[in-house]
Scaffold this active site. Sequence first.
Site, PDB file in Angstrom:
ATOM      1  N   ASP A   1      -1.643   2.851  -1.194  1.00 50.04           N
ATOM      2  CA  ASP A   1      -2.604   3.915  -1.432  1.00 50.04           C
ATOM      3  C   ASP A   1      -3.020   3.833  -2.913  1.00 50.04           C
ATOM      4  OD1 ASP A   1      -3.877   6.547  -1.366  1.00 50.04           O
ATOM      5  OD2 ASP A   1      -2.055   7.272  -2.375  1.00 50.04           O
TER       6      ASP A   1
ATOM      7  N   ASP B   1      -5.227   6.609  -5.076  1.00 48.56           N
ATOM      8  CA  ASP B   1      -5.171   7.838  -5.876  1.00 48.56           C
ATOM      9  C   ASP B   1      -3.790   8.491  -5.791  1.00 48.56           C
ATOM     10  OD1 ASP B   1      -7.879   8.011  -6.929  1.00 48.56           O
ATOM     11  OD2 ASP B   1      -8.482   8.236  -4.832  1.00 48.56           O
TER      12      ASP B   1
ATOM     13  N   LYS C   1      -7.598   7.823   6.467  1.00 52.52           N
ATOM     14  CA  LYS C   1      -6.218   8.197   6.729  1.00 52.52           C
ATOM     15  C   LYS C   1      -6.135   9.685   7.066  1.00 52.52           C
ATOM     16  CE  LYS C   1      -5.269   6.798   2.574  1.00 52.52           C
ATOM     17  NZ  LYS C   1      -4.561   6.541   1.308  1.00 52.52           N
TER      18      LYS C   1
ATOM     19  N   ASP D   1       1.532   8.333  -1.862  1.00 53.53           N
ATOM     20  CA  ASP D   1       2.093   9.578  -2.389  1.00 53.53           C
ATOM     21  C   ASP D   1       1.887  10.769  -1.459  1.00 53.53           C
ATOM     22  OD1 ASP D   1      -0.739   9.565  -2.897  1.00 53.53           O
ATOM     23  OD2 ASP D   1      -0.433  11.258  -4.252  1.00 53.53           O
TER      24      ASP D   1
HETATM   25 MG   LIG Z   1      -2.826   9.218  -2.674  1.00 55.53          MG
END
Ligand SMILES: [Mg+2]
Length: 257
Positions: free
Chosen positions: A11, A13, A186, A211
């Site tokens: 991922d 960000d 996602k 995250d």
């Molecule tokens: Mg993220």
Amino acid sequence: MLSALRGFVFDLDGCVWTGNVLSPGARDVLARFDRAGRRLAFITNNSRETGARIRARLARLGVTAGVAFLTPLEIIGEAIRERYGASRVLVLGSTELADVIRAAKHEIVGVGEYGRATVVVVGNDFDLTYERLTAAVRAAARGAALVTPNLDPRLPIEGGEFFPGCGAIVTAVQVASGTTPVVIGKPESPLFTIALRRLALEPHDVAMVGDSVPSDIEGGRRVGMRTVLYAPHGADDKGPADTVVRSFAELAELAGV
Ligand SMILES: [Mg+2]
């Protein structure tokens, strides 16, 4: 467990970067993964940038590894084709969104001919008008499939301000047409399955590292990938993640690179 895996999907960000700043150790560790022969891919819910732009941003920050750089914008044409075949698409959204759908060999249908649409794609539309909203709602109510990059309610901008997100407009279409949107980003499967295909690996050979429990961990599990929660400040709730790491250094150690 991680040392036996052949591929890793990251991922962006809050994981590989925040804004334009890489997470500590990310550049070095990603290069080590690459040198160790692990295949890497990057997936993000960002619906305003193509994979090519994401790849260029990573390269400017010194990350040159990776075989796939996927955003909803990048795969939406392909995902529509997989589900519905070549389609007549009414687009509520940016010209970039219409361009990628046209490039995937779908026909773009104008607002005035909404009755011909077999798919309605709703992205964040800065030129939204009541006329455009009406066309999208009527097409969806007549049976056109409703497809969207993501359901994010807000688009954050500088200074703590925001614009209404793609999800705000999708919800309007959903409510008025009585239909349910298909989400491309996602935690839905398309970004994950296309990344796996580009990696040319089976899900059990690949870990999803991110995250977000709801989007990265849940989404990765759904397609059968191993999951690693990146939690630099510790995890209050690791959800169903297989592993939690606090740093890229810890990830490298567990993966044996
Ligand atoms: Mg993220």
